[in-house]
Design a protein around this motif. Structure first.
Motif, PDB file in Angstrom:
ATOM      1  N   ASP A 241       0.851  -1.184   0.000  1.00  0.00           N
ATOM      2  CA  ASP A 241       0.000   0.000   0.000  1.00  0.00           C
ATOM      3  C   ASP A 241       0.889   1.237   0.000  1.00  0.00           C
ATOM      4  OD1 ASP A 241      -1.916   1.949   0.398  1.00  0.00           O
ATOM      5  OD2 ASP A 241      -2.255   1.462   2.507  1.00  0.00           O
ATOM      6  N   VAL A 242       1.131   1.794  -1.190  1.00  0.00           N
ATOM      7  CA  VAL A 242       2.059   2.923  -1.331  1.00  0.00           C
ATOM      8  C   VAL A 242       1.289   4.225  -1.445  1.00  0.00           C
ATOM      9  CG1 VAL A 242       3.972   3.906  -2.643  1.00  0.00           C
ATOM     10  CG2 VAL A 242       3.718   1.415  -2.496  1.00  0.00           C
ATOM     11  N   GLN A 243       1.623   5.180  -0.574  1.00  0.00           N
ATOM     12  CA  GLN A 243       1.027   6.517  -0.620  1.00  0.00           C
ATOM     13  C   GLN A 243       2.105   7.532  -1.003  1.00  0.00           C
ATOM     14  OE1 GLN A 243      -1.926   7.632   2.647  1.00  0.00           O
ATOM     15  NE2 GLN A 243      -0.689   6.079   3.658  1.00  0.00           N
ATOM     16  N   TYR A 244       1.728   8.510  -1.809  1.00  0.00           N
ATOM     17  CA  TYR A 244       2.664   9.550  -2.232  1.00  0.00           C
ATOM     18  C   TYR A 244       2.233  10.892  -1.637  1.00  0.00           C
ATOM     19  CZ  TYR A 244       3.977   5.958  -5.592  1.00  0.00           C
ATOM     20  OH  TYR A 244       4.381   4.780  -6.180  1.00  0.00           O
ATOM     21  N   ILE A 245       3.155  11.539  -0.906  1.00  0.00           N
ATOM     22  CA  ILE A 245       2.828  12.813  -0.261  1.00  0.00           C
ATOM     23  C   ILE A 245       3.934  13.834  -0.515  1.00  0.00           C
ATOM     24  CG2 ILE A 245       1.557  11.618   1.578  1.00  0.00           C
ATOM     25  CD1 ILE A 245       3.976  12.380   3.440  1.00  0.00           C
ATOM     26  N   ASP A 246       3.702  15.061  -0.079  1.00  0.00           N
ATOM     27  CA  ASP A 246       4.702  16.123  -0.126  1.00  0.00           C
ATOM     28  C   ASP A 246       5.313  16.242   1.273  1.00  0.00           C
ATOM     29  OD1 ASP A 246       6.222  18.407  -0.249  1.00  0.00           O
ATOM     30  OD2 ASP A 246       4.597  19.730  -0.897  1.00  0.00           O
ATOM     31  N   PHE A 247       6.554  15.831   1.435  1.00  0.00           N
ATOM     32  CA  PHE A 247       7.194  15.814   2.745  1.00  0.00           C
ATOM     33  C   PHE A 247       7.543  17.204   3.270  1.00  0.00           C
ATOM     34  CE2 PHE A 247       7.699  11.332   1.903  1.00  0.00           C
ATOM     35  CZ  PHE A 247       7.641  10.766   3.173  1.00  0.00           C
ATOM     36  N   THR A 248       7.473  18.221   2.428  1.00  0.00           N
ATOM     37  CA  THR A 248       7.697  19.573   2.932  1.00  0.00           C
ATOM     38  C   THR A 248       6.489  20.075   3.715  1.00  0.00           C
ATOM     39  OG1 THR A 248       6.904  20.612   0.884  1.00  0.00           O
ATOM     40  CG2 THR A 248       9.262  20.121   1.027  1.00  0.00           C
ATOM     41  N   ASP A 249       5.361  19.385   3.581  1.00  0.00           N
ATOM     42  CA  ASP A 249       4.144  19.701   4.333  1.00  0.00           C
ATOM     43  C   ASP A 249       3.993  18.644   5.430  1.00  0.00           C
ATOM     44  OD1 ASP A 249       1.644  20.213   5.351  1.00  0.00           O
ATOM     45  OD2 ASP A 249       0.592  20.128   3.422  1.00  0.00           O
ATOM     46  N   LEU A 250       4.390  18.984   6.653  1.00  0.00           N
ATOM     47  CA  LEU A 250       4.398  18.008   7.748  1.00  0.00           C
ATOM     48  C   LEU A 250       2.996  17.515   8.101  1.00  0.00           C
ATOM     49  CD1 LEU A 250       7.098  19.659  10.034  1.00  0.00           C
ATOM     50  CD2 LEU A 250       7.373  17.672   8.533  1.00  0.00           C
ATOM     51  N   LYS A 251       1.973  18.310   7.796  1.00  0.00           N
ATOM     52  CA  LYS A 251       0.596  17.869   8.050  1.00  0.00           C
ATOM     53  C   LYS A 251       0.248  16.659   7.191  1.00  0.00           C
ATOM     54  CE  LYS A 251      -1.187  22.379   9.545  1.00  0.00           C
ATOM     55  NZ  LYS A 251      -2.134  23.480   9.240  1.00  0.00           N
TER      56      LYS A 251
END
Length: 413
Positions: free
Chosen positions: A145-155
């Motif tokens: 189960d792979v999720q892709y996020i923006d790590f510069t946004d800690l939320k």
């Protein structure tokens, strides 16, 4: 004797050259790194010959006095004396309990993924190194189960955590946009939510000379040794460093079972190169900052992505958690024009177009056409990978020659 010691300290301080990174406000580098990179794991007394340079052990098998009465070495897929020297040295300069070396950075990535089970959750980003993204596509096919996020946004990091999340995968600097990740904050958020979730940081761009992820709360530091560790564009390798016994045993087992370990000759080449890692990185840093400042002032440049520049959005995080920055950064030509970008590349005389980085020679890459060609325009533009984005790996040539080549190419577009 006391007077002699006082005089030596005075002389050392007077002659000491303050690095560009210290001047820019980065953390002050600890003493002993260069010494450990030369000597750790390499005591000549461990060899009967007393060789200063570790021998290359090509033997696959080792004699056992009686069946199953085995020493540390009995089959080279499991352990090899040359590889062991490299692993001890890498652990020393990382400040970690363990280090494992692999045939490539991708092999190291594969080893981590094979420690998980189908259905486990992985959090990463689409802004990452394309090889990592390829591995994540394979992981998805295998039922992860792979999720892709923006790590510069800690939320987003906090919101993405789920009960099945077993691995959070980030980079110290995102490739190729050079966004800076607040590693300590990411690790704190993840471990607060789950003590069983591993935080992995791909620290290839900075190496442990400029950033040590385990000091900031990460569980694993991963490297492509092909880049700055090798440093001469002549060897491929990968490594993983960690402190946790359980994580180490899982990865060691994976290395043995998948056969992804580094070979003796490649291990020797990297041992050789690590000895000069600190002095090479200082020159890379000095040159890259000078080129970045020059580009930032050029009328045909739209933006420069170099964390040492105060204009970089992650500058404050970078100087808070890092000991400096290496030779890799990216920049945008002022016009998002495919033809002009191609002309810029074609006009370079000294600097070659190459897909890798971290060598002593300066190289450039065109992410939109090279590493991110499989994505459509809508996807890559969200990542900041446009037709005018250029990634540059600054080498250790005379900086004037690097700038002169860039200048004449920019003059022609």
């Amino acid at each position: 004797m006391d007077q002699l010691n006082t005089d030596l300290v005075f002389l050392r301080n007077k002659l000491r050259k303050v690095s560009i990174n210290e001047k820019l406000g980065y953390l002050k580098q600890e003493k002993g790194f260069s010494t450990r990179s030369i000597h750790a794991g390499q005591d000549p007394k461990q060899w009967k010959s007393g060789a200063i340079i570790p021998p290359i052990f090509t033997s696959v098998i080792y004699e056992q006095t009686v069946p199953r009465n085995m020493s540390d070495f009995f089959y080279s897929r499991i352990n090899n004396p040359t590889r062991s020297v490299l692993q001890e040295c890498l652990a020393s300069i990382e400040g970690s309990k363990y280090a494992l070396t692999f045939a490539s950075g991708i092999a190291a990535i594969t080893a981590v993924i094979t420690t998980l089970s189908s259905g486990d959750g992985i959090i990463c980003s689409k802004h990452f190194y394309s090889g990592t993204l390829d591995s994540m596509l394979i992981a998805e096919k295998m039922g992860f189960d792979v999720q892709y996020i923006d790590f510069t946004d800690l939320k987003q990091v906090e919101a993405a955590m789920k009960p099945n999340t077993r691995l959070v995968w980030t980079e110290s600097c995102m490739n190729p946009t050079l966004s800076v990740i607040d590693i300590k904050s990411v690790a704190t958020i993840v471990h607060k939510k789950s003590k069983n979730t591993i935080v992995l940081v791909d620290n290839t761009f900075l190496t442990p000379y400029y950033l040590r992820p385990l000091e900031l709360g990460a569980d694993i530091a991963l490297y492509s040794l092909t880049k700055y560790f090798g440093g001469h564009s002549d060897v491929i390798g990968g490594s993983i460093s960690c402190n946790d016994d359980k994580i180490y045993e899982m990865l060691k087992k994976s290395q043995f079972q998948t056969g992804t370990m580094a070979q003796p000759f490649e291990s020797y080449l990297i041992i050789r190169s690590v000895k000069t890692l600190s002095i090479r990185l200082e020159k890379h840093a000095e040159n890259s900052y000078a080129v970045a400042k020059w580009l930032e002032a050029h009328p045909k440049i739209g933006k420069v992505n170099h964390p040492a520049l105060k204009s970089h959005p992650g500058h404050e995080i970078a100087i808070k958690q890092s000991y400096g920055h290496s030779g890799i950064f990216s920049f945008y030509l002022k016009e998002d024009n495919f033809e002009k970008t191609k002309k810029f590349f074609a006009s370079l005389k000294m600097i070659p177009i190459c897909t890798s980085l971290g060598g002593v020679e300066t190289t450039v890459a065109f992410p939109r056409e090279m590493s991110h060609h499989m994505y459509n325009d809508e996807e890559v533009y969200k990542m900041g990978v446009t037709y005018n984005l250029i990634r540059i790996s600054i080498g250790i040539e005379d900086v004037e020659d690097i700038i002169n080549d860039l200048e004449q190419a920019l003059d022609l577009i």
